[in-house]
Design an enzyme around this catalytic site. Sequence first.
Site, PDB file in Angstrom:
ATOM      1  N   ASN A 183     -51.481  12.223  31.592  1.00  0.00           N
ATOM      2  CA  ASN A 183     -51.785  10.283  31.235  1.00  0.00           C
ATOM      3  C   ASN A 183     -51.011   9.897  31.789  1.00  0.00           C
ATOM      4  O   ASN A 183     -50.379   8.449  31.973  1.00  0.00           O
ATOM      5  CB  ASN A 183     -51.600  10.476  29.550  1.00  0.00           C
ATOM      6  CG  ASN A 183     -53.254  10.967  28.674  1.00  0.00           C
ATOM      7  OD1 ASN A 183     -54.479  10.369  29.369  1.00  0.00           O
ATOM      8  ND2 ASN A 183     -53.246  11.391  28.085  1.00  0.00           N
ATOM      9  N   ASN A 211     -45.179  16.361  32.782  1.00  0.00           N
ATOM     10  CA  ASN A 211     -46.507  16.900  33.313  1.00  0.00           C
ATOM     11  C   ASN A 211     -47.290  16.406  32.263  1.00  0.00           C
ATOM     12  O   ASN A 211     -48.070  16.899  32.406  1.00  0.00           O
ATOM     13  CB  ASN A 211     -46.200  18.371  32.340  1.00  0.00           C
ATOM     14  CG  ASN A 211     -45.142  19.345  33.104  1.00  0.00           C
ATOM     15  OD1 ASN A 211     -45.146  19.535  34.115  1.00  0.00           O
ATOM     16  ND2 ASN A 211     -44.525  19.852  32.548  1.00  0.00           N
ATOM     17  N   ASN A 212     -47.420  14.457  31.925  1.00  0.00           N
ATOM     18  CA  ASN A 212     -47.999  14.408  30.633  1.00  0.00           C
ATOM     19  C   ASN A 212     -49.281  12.993  31.985  1.00  0.00           C
ATOM     20  O   ASN A 212     -47.945  12.234  32.650  1.00  0.00           O
ATOM     21  CB  ASN A 212     -46.932  13.313  29.497  1.00  0.00           C
ATOM     22  CG  ASN A 212     -48.138  12.572  28.857  1.00  0.00           C
ATOM     23  OD1 ASN A 212     -49.533  13.149  28.971  1.00  0.00           O
ATOM     24  ND2 ASN A 212     -48.018  12.386  27.996  1.00  0.00           N
ATOM     25  N   ASP A 268     -38.600   8.481  28.242  1.00  0.00           N
ATOM     26  CA  ASP A 268     -38.346   9.220  26.629  1.00  0.00           C
ATOM     27  C   ASP A 268     -38.955   8.022  26.040  1.00  0.00           C
ATOM     28  O   ASP A 268     -38.228   6.688  26.270  1.00  0.00           O
ATOM     29  CB  ASP A 268     -37.002  10.314  26.134  1.00  0.00           C
ATOM     30  CG  ASP A 268     -37.364  10.435  24.802  1.00  0.00           C
ATOM     31  OD1 ASP A 268     -38.708  10.953  25.036  1.00  0.00           O
ATOM     32  OD2 ASP A 268     -37.055  11.366  24.123  1.00  0.00           O
ATOM     33  N   GLY A 291     -51.077   9.866  22.115  1.00  0.00           N
ATOM     34  CA  GLY A 291     -49.633   9.443  21.588  1.00  0.00           C
ATOM     35  C   GLY A 291     -50.347   8.555  20.037  1.00  0.00           C
ATOM     36  O   GLY A 291     -51.963   9.077  20.020  1.00  0.00           O
TER      37      GLY A 291
END
Length: 193
Positions: free
Chosen positions: A11, A8-9, A68, A149
């Site tokens: 970026n 859902n990110n 991840d 991040g």
Amino acid sequence: MKLVFATNNLNKLKEVQDMLPNSIELLSLKDINCFDEIDETETTLEGNAKLKADYITNKFGYNCFADDTGLEVDCLDGKPGVYSARFAGEPSNSENNMHKLLVNLEHKENRKAQFRTAVSLNINDKKFLFEGICKGEILRKKQGEKGFGYDPVFKPNGFHQSFAEMSSEEKNAISHRGIAIQKLVAFLKDYKS
């Protein structure tokens, strides 16, 4: 070829979209009407990537990949690692995570760190795993406005600027995610079902 990227990110989605050839139509979770919260309950990056890819493939039937990523800091015994996104607690917040990291490293000389990404691909009932690593160090203060991040506090080896000071093209060429996705793309170009 249609592939779902289980994120859902936005970026991350844009970053990966820029690296894929036009022959691959990248779908987001929103594109397939998946609004489920997929809990990352595994204790490894590989485990979380597999968990997310399996969830989408099993529930929606799509060929899918998931990633991840963790920031692994030497003097913190590899932390925050798999807990990078939630390092400062819930709700996850990049500013709070960076602040906690910088406080933890305040009096440390060894600032060596690496970003590591695991990408899990489910395609035609087969599973594959790709890894990307980018070594560098944690800066003493934030530098740059780009990226997301921990990008403003991470300087890759051999460079004078942080990830947040690089263009997306520069970052993608050397980043952990960029390396893992390049491996994925190379694999997909040669893949025969």
